[in-house]
Design a protein around this motif. Structure first.
Motif, short mmCIF file in Angstrom:
data_model
loop_
_atom_site.label_atom_id
_atom_site.label_comp_id
_atom_site.label_asym_id
_atom_site.label_seq_id
_atom_site.Cartn_x
_atom_site.Cartn_y
_atom_site.Cartn_z
N VAL A 938 9.03 34.34 -69.77
CA VAL A 938 9.90 35.43 -70.63
C VAL A 938 11.73 34.70 -70.22
N THR A 939 12.23 34.28 -69.02
CA THR A 939 13.30 33.41 -69.56
C THR A 939 13.85 32.32 -70.84
N VAL A 940 12.96 31.30 -71.10
CA VAL A 940 12.82 30.54 -71.95
C VAL A 940 13.18 32.23 -73.18
N MET A 941 12.03 33.14 -73.17
CA MET A 941 11.99 33.16 -74.80
C MET A 941 13.59 34.30 -74.80
N ILE A 942 14.02 34.74 -73.35
CA ILE A 942 15.35 35.34 -73.98
C ILE A 942 16.86 34.43 -74.13
N THR A 943 16.26 33.35 -72.94
CA THR A 943 17.66 32.68 -72.98
C THR A 943 18.09 32.06 -74.72
N SER A 944 16.43 31.46 -75.13
CA SER A 944 16.48 30.92 -76.46
C SER A 944 16.98 31.66 -77.79
N GLY A 945 16.69 32.91 -77.46
CA GLY A 945 17.32 34.40 -78.81
C GLY A 945 18.77 34.94 -78.25
N LEU A 946 19.35 34.72 -76.64
CA LEU A 946 20.79 34.42 -77.08
C LEU A 946 21.86 33.42 -77.50
N VAL A 947 20.67 32.10 -76.90
CA VAL A 947 21.52 30.72 -77.91
C VAL A 947 21.69 30.67 -79.27
N ILE A 948 20.12 32.11 -80.21
CA ILE A 948 20.44 31.40 -81.49
C ILE A 948 21.88 33.12 -81.91
N LEU A 949 21.62 34.19 -80.71
CA LEU A 949 22.48 34.81 -81.30
C LEU A 949 23.69 34.71 -80.61
N GLY A 950 24.13 34.29 -79.60
CA GLY A 950 25.94 33.36 -80.01
C GLY A 950 26.17 32.79 -80.72
N HIS A 951 25.16 31.40 -81.83
CA HIS A 951 25.35 30.76 -82.78
C HIS A 951 25.37 32.03 -83.71
N ILE A 952 25.27 32.97 -84.57
CA ILE A 952 25.58 34.27 -85.07
C ILE A 952 26.58 34.07 -84.85
N VAL A 953 26.96 34.99 -83.62
CA VAL A 953 28.18 36.10 -83.84
C VAL A 953 29.59 34.61 -83.61
N SER A 954 29.38 33.65 -83.51
CA SER A 954 30.53 33.06 -83.80
C SER A 954 30.71 31.78 -85.18
N ARG A 955 29.68 32.72 -86.14
CA ARG A 955 30.20 32.00 -87.70
C ARG A 955 30.38 33.35 -88.00
N ILE A 956 30.97 34.92 -87.88
CA ILE A 956 30.89 35.21 -88.35
C ILE A 956 32.80 35.64 -88.41
N ARG A 957 33.06 35.64 -89.76
CA ARG A 957 34.87 35.27 -90.04
C ARG A 957 35.26 36.83 -90.51
N ILE A 958 36.60 36.86 -89.54
CA ILE A 958 36.75 38.67 -90.29
C ILE A 958 37.65 38.46 -90.88
N HIS A 959 37.24 37.59 -91.93
CA HIS A 959 38.48 38.02 -93.52
C HIS A 959 36.68 38.60 -94.21
N GLN A 960 35.90 38.54 -93.85
CA GLN A 960 34.86 38.69 -94.77
C GLN A 960 34.32 39.92 -94.34
N ALA A 961 34.38 40.63 -92.49
CA ALA A 961 33.64 41.18 -91.91
C ALA A 961 34.73 42.83 -92.55
N VAL A 962 36.00 42.18 -92.69
CA VAL A 962 37.21 43.08 -93.24
C VAL A 962 36.40 43.51 -94.74
N LYS A 963 36.62 42.79 -95.60
CA LYS A 963 36.35 42.94 -96.99
C LYS A 963 35.06 43.84 -97.37
N LEU A 964 34.20 43.55 -96.44
CA LEU A 964 32.65 45.23 -96.58
C LEU A 964 32.94 46.07 -96.39
N GLY A 965 34.19 46.35 -95.13
CA GLY A 965 35.18 47.37 -95.03
C GLY A 965 35.31 48.17 -96.43
N GLU A 966 35.26 47.95 -97.39
CA GLU A 966 35.04 48.80 -99.36
C GLU A 966 34.25 49.04 -98.68
N ASP A 967 32.89 49.10 -98.59
CA ASP A 967 31.53 49.57 -99.14
C ASP A 967 31.69 51.17 -98.04
#
Length: 967
Positions: A938-967
């Motif tokens: 379970v620890t390996v599963m959760i840790t692996s998931g958090l690493v992947i989620l952290g990687h995804i969050v690190s790639r978020i760009r503010i200007h891209q997120a703001v553009k989505l606000g028009e939706d």
């Protein structure tokens, strides 16, 4: 075609979700199709093992199929019937479905008196009788001991024959002596002359059904000559005909069982229609007949064991299908608003499901075949051994199971679509703006219902076990009762859902309790989790079921294995127990019956009825060699008298008496720690100083109101009793079963009339030297404790080398090995391990998929938070807080639920055995190693998931997120 391409393009646009759905489908199909594959593989192994064991135990080849018919003298059509049967058997022998090694025909005349034609060669006053026998094809399987081979035709009217060496003595003759067969019904005399003595060429040759000594009253002539002159020519009365198949049983499969049995019935009908008296001997038939029941029971067991995994796969498929549908709800609502019918929309998703189902059907069964090998190698929960590989192969049933799994999975994936098609575009926008307050299972109290059903099942089973133990009844074959596995699964699911019903209230309480002091990141996390618990419930249920099922599976598997092992060791008393033959002066016995193919039993009767009342004197063999055998750590003498007599005042009853040497017995015998009120050694030390001291069972103490210090008299039939003093009371003792059996009932007469009550077994344990000196010296058992590396076979050989004859033997270690290979035991070990591994994989992918999609859906929210000044590490801390409050909480709930389910429901597995023979009592076992392995996974599963989620969050760009606000 265009529609199909459009569906494929739509699937490609959602490729990751579709691949996740395909992954679940493939695993579902693999798991389902592995059931018939595993059932056939394990039963195939068990079949061959049991047939081999049959050969070892009975010293008879399991591939035998032997037939015999008795022909009365007045039978007129024997010359027609016998050739008809020959042709019938030769034609249908291949229908057994096994390679035929030999097909042997044998004929025999009735036994006639013999008169020597040459009175100067043999004793004419001796009574002789013999038959003429012929065996087809025997020439290549015999060895000529003396003389020569007989002629193929009568020589000067004399039939030449072979005999066995014993026949020369039995019939008082020498070779080349001519005899006249005395048959008053024949005008022409028949002359027979033995010209050679034969024996089997190879004693392991399967050609021979009977041992040669059975022909000591037979003249064996050429088969073709016998057929011409006797079967057809009718020169002598042919009384018997035999047919014998030697089949290669090692090639037997589950598919050929039906062929073997149906061929047997066909042959039996053929003989029944033509002959008044006929018999058969087919050792394998009894073994084969039980396999249909074993197959049905094993299939039911596999389905029951896989219930938690099936629930997990169902949740996974529903969750992924729901995620796909959620992303396409707007599209579905638009199609409905523009005139598309619900059926048209659903059929589009059916087409998608069929595409994925076809791929799963092509891959799943082959994956299931490999999963079956995992089942065969499992010896415990998450434990694997180097065991001979299961002979696995795909069959028609596996593909049928795969189709059924695909159909059920397709229904699961269409449920969210069906619900989504009920909503128009206006309704969809309204639902999007509103927050769902309760989930389906909480709205309709599914959690409460599941917990109530499981608790009722728990109460019901506990009541049944109590009744079985109290009344000494048999449990029957309850090992395949699906409720034993359904009830814990229902409890785990229901208990998890019930806690999730209360979890939002707990989160609000935590939020309100510290809202003045929470940091902004923690404040946001608590708000997010407490207000969005509904959307997290799927992933929390996933984790709860996975962890709880893992703990329950580990505990159940470990408990069943440990209790099976303990039961064997306890009932044996020690590693090896044996009864050695003692020399005695008992009068010889005569046989009043015989044991043979007709099933007559052998019974014994003393030559002198008065001698049976005389006390038998025994000579005790030396015990010292047993203590010096290689591989033996300790040895003990244990005298057991099951029908000893207990007397106290006017009370008299039958008890089991055990005589021991306290020190040697304590070093040799085995009993589970904690089974007695005090340590096992304390009871031995208690009686050690006093020779007349005894321990009595609690059943005896309660029945006759006995206590420490009371005096009782013990003896047995023909032996005058002697006094003993009670020093202690015990509930259990090595090899003694305190539970009443099915026949342990007595009739009690009272003023109200007669009634029947259950009588519990009673035991008295005393000193062996005192019993021998004051009662009698009779044979005792030898109990041996082996060194860890000792070999049982070496011990057997050493005992035989010392000249001891073993009359009975129990080897606990060999019985434990045999128990591990039991198909039901292997099913529990393998299926629970495989089910947990599949659950972990499914849960990991579900966990990852859910959070990845959740993060993508919250991209705008994260962008705004970053724009407000929240740092990347604060954002990670918020995500970590969510994981602790959601995944961490689910893991804790799963641990608590799994532990509770194990403590409450694992004892129900006692119903898998016969409770009255389950001694020592069933005990739930937890192995820390199992839990450590579970936590690591379970620890390996959760840790692996958090690493992947952290990687995804690190790639978020503010200007891209703001553009989505028009939706």
């Amino acid at each position: 075609m265009a529609l199909f391409i459009m569906i494929l393009r739509k699937m490609v646009n959602n490729k990751w979700l579709q691949l996740s759905l395909l992954f679940g489908l493939v695993l579902s199909v693999a798991l389902t199709s592995s059931m018939p594959i595993y059932t056939n593989a394990i039963l195939q192994r068990l079949l061959i093992q049991e047939l081999k064991q049959l050969q070892t135990t009975n010293a008879q080849y399991p591939g035998i199929y032997w037939l015999s018919v008795n022909l009365p003298a007045e039978e007129k059509e024997k010359s027609v019937k016998i050739p008809q049967t020959d042709a019938f058997l030769q034609k249908n022998g291949d229908r057994f479905g096994l390679p035929m090694q030999y097909f042997v025909r044998e004929r025999a005349t009735q036994r006639y008196n013999l008169a020597p034609a040459e009175t100067d060669k043999v004793d004419i006053n001796r009574q002789r009788s013999a038959d003429i026998t012929a065996i087809d094809g025997m020439d290549g399987h015999l060895r000529l001991v003396d003389g020569r081979m007989p002629a193929k035709e009568a020589v000067n009217g004399i039939y030449e024959a072979l005999v066995i060496p014993e026949a020369l003595t039995e019939l008082g003759m020498v070779l080349d002596t001519v005899f006249v067969i005395q048959d008053d019904t024949r005008k022409d005399p028949v002359l027979i002359k033995p010209v050679g003595v034969f024996d089997r060429k190879d004693y392991s040759d399967l050609f021979w059904y009977n041992i040669p000594s059975s022909y000591k009253n037979s003249f064996v002539i050429d088969f073709a000559l016998f057929e011409k002159d006797f079967t057809t020519g009718d020169k002598l009365n042919v009384q018997s005909s035999y047919w014998y198949f030697a089949l290669d049983y090692t090639q037997m499969t589950l598919l050929t069982i039906g062929s073997f049995i149906s061929t047997h019935f066909m042959i039996d009908k053929h003989l029944d229609d033509r002959y008044e008296n006929h018999n058969y001997n087919a050792p394998a038939l009894q073994t084969l007949g039980a396999y249909y029941v074993k197959e049905a029971n094993l299939k039911m067991m596999l389905w029951s064991l896989n219930v938690p995994v099936v629930l997990m796969l169902g949740f996974y498929l529903y969750m992924v299908a729901n995620l796909i549908t959620e992303r396409q709800k707007t599209e579905i609502a638009v199609l409905r608003s523009r005139g598309a019918s619900r059926t048209q929309i659903i059929m589009g998703y059916v087409a998608e499901g069929l595409v994925l189902g076809t791929i799963a059907f092509l891959i799943g069964p082959y994956l299931g075949m490999h999963l079956t090998r995992v089942l065969g190698a499992s010896s415990g929960f998450l434990e694997f051994v180097q065991r001979a590989k299961l002979d696995v192969s795909l069959n028609r049933e596996a593909f049928l199971y795969a189709l059924a799994a695909i159909a059920c999975s397709l229904v699961m994936t269409l449920i969210p679509v069906f619900l989504a098609t009920k909503v128009t575009i206006v309704g969809h926008k309204q639902q999007s703006a509103r927050q769902q307050k309760k989930s389906f299972w909480h709205t309709y109290f599914i959690d409460v219902i599941l917990v109530a059903v499981s608790l009722y099942g728990l109460y019901n089973y506990k009541t049944r076990i109590k009744d079985l133990l109290a009344l000494g009844l048999k449990s029957g074959d309850l090992r395949v009762d699906p409720l034993l596995f359904l009830i814990p699964a229902f409890f785990i699911l229901g208990c998890g859902l019930l806690i999730l019903r209360l979890y939002p209230l707990f989160m609000q309480l935590v939020y309100k309790a510290g809202r003045r002091w929470w940091s902004p990141a923690l404040y946001f996390t608590l708000i997010q989790v407490s207000r969005s618990t509904i959307q997290y419930q799927f992933i929390m249920v996933f984790l709860i079921i996975t962890i709880a099922t893992g703990l329950f599976s580990a505990s159940a598997t470990r408990t069943i294995n440990k209790n099976t092992s303990d039961k064997i060791r306890y009932s044996a008393g020690a590693d090896i127990t044996m009864q050695i033959r003692w020399e005695n002066d008992a009068p010889p016995a005569i046989l009043t019956g015989i044991t043979g193919e007709d099933g007559v039993e052998i019974t014994e009767e003393n030559t002198d009825p008065a001698a049976s009342k005389r006390k038998t004197q025994y000579t005790e063999p030396s015990f010292l060699p047993f203590t010096q055998l290689p591989g033996i750590e300790h040895a003990a003498k244990v005298f057991i008298k099951k029908d000893a007599t207990f007397t106290r005042g006017k009370t008299k009853d039958t008890v089991q008496l055990m005589g021991i040497d306290t020190q040697e017995f304590g070093q040799t015998a085995w009993i589970r720690p904690g089974l007695l009120g005090h340590h096992f050694y304390d009871y031995l030390n208690l009686i050690a100083p006093s020779p007349s001291a005894v321990l009595i069972s609690r059943s005896m103490a309660e029945e006759y109101s006995l206590k420490s210090g009371d005096t009782i008299t013990l003896g047995w039939n023909g032996i005058e009793g002697n006094q003993f003093t009670v020093f202690g009371i015990i509930d259990y003792w090595p090899s003694w079963n305190p539970n009443p059996g099915a026949n342990d009932q007595v009739t009690v007469t009272t003023k109200q009339g007669t009634s029947t009550k259950v009588k519990k077994p009673m035991l008295v344990v005393g000193h062996l030297p005192y019993i021998q000196n004051n009662l009698a010296l009779e044979p005792y058992e030898v109990w041996l404790k082996l060194k860890p590396e000792a070999s049982s076979q070496a011990v057997y050989k050493a005992v035989a080398d010392h000249g001891y004859d073993i009359e009975s033997l129990r080897d606990a270690k060999q019985e434990q090995i045999k128990a591990i290979k039991d198909p039901f035991q292997m099913a529990i070990n393998g299926v629970m391990t495989l089910g947990f591994l599949i659950s972990i994989v499914i849960c990991f992918f579900g966990f990852l998929l859910y959070w990845v999609l959740s993060l993508h859906a919250r991209t705008l929210q994260f962008g705004i938070l970053r724009a407000m000044g929240i740092s990347f590490f604060q954002l990670l801390a918020m995500l970590l807080g969510e994981q602790v409050l959601i995944s961490g909480a689910a893991i804790l709930i799963g641990l608590g639920t799994g532990s509770m389910a194990s403590q409450w429901f694992v004892p129900l597995f006692e119903m898998s055995f016969d409770p009255k023979t389950q001694v020592p009592p069933f005990k739930v076992t937890f192995d820390p190693h199992d839990q450590v392995r579970l936590y690591w996974i379970v620890t390996v599963m959760i840790t692996s998931g958090l690493v992947i989620l952290g990687h995804i969050v690190s790639r978020i760009r503010i200007h891209q997120a703001v553009k989505l606000g028009e939706d």
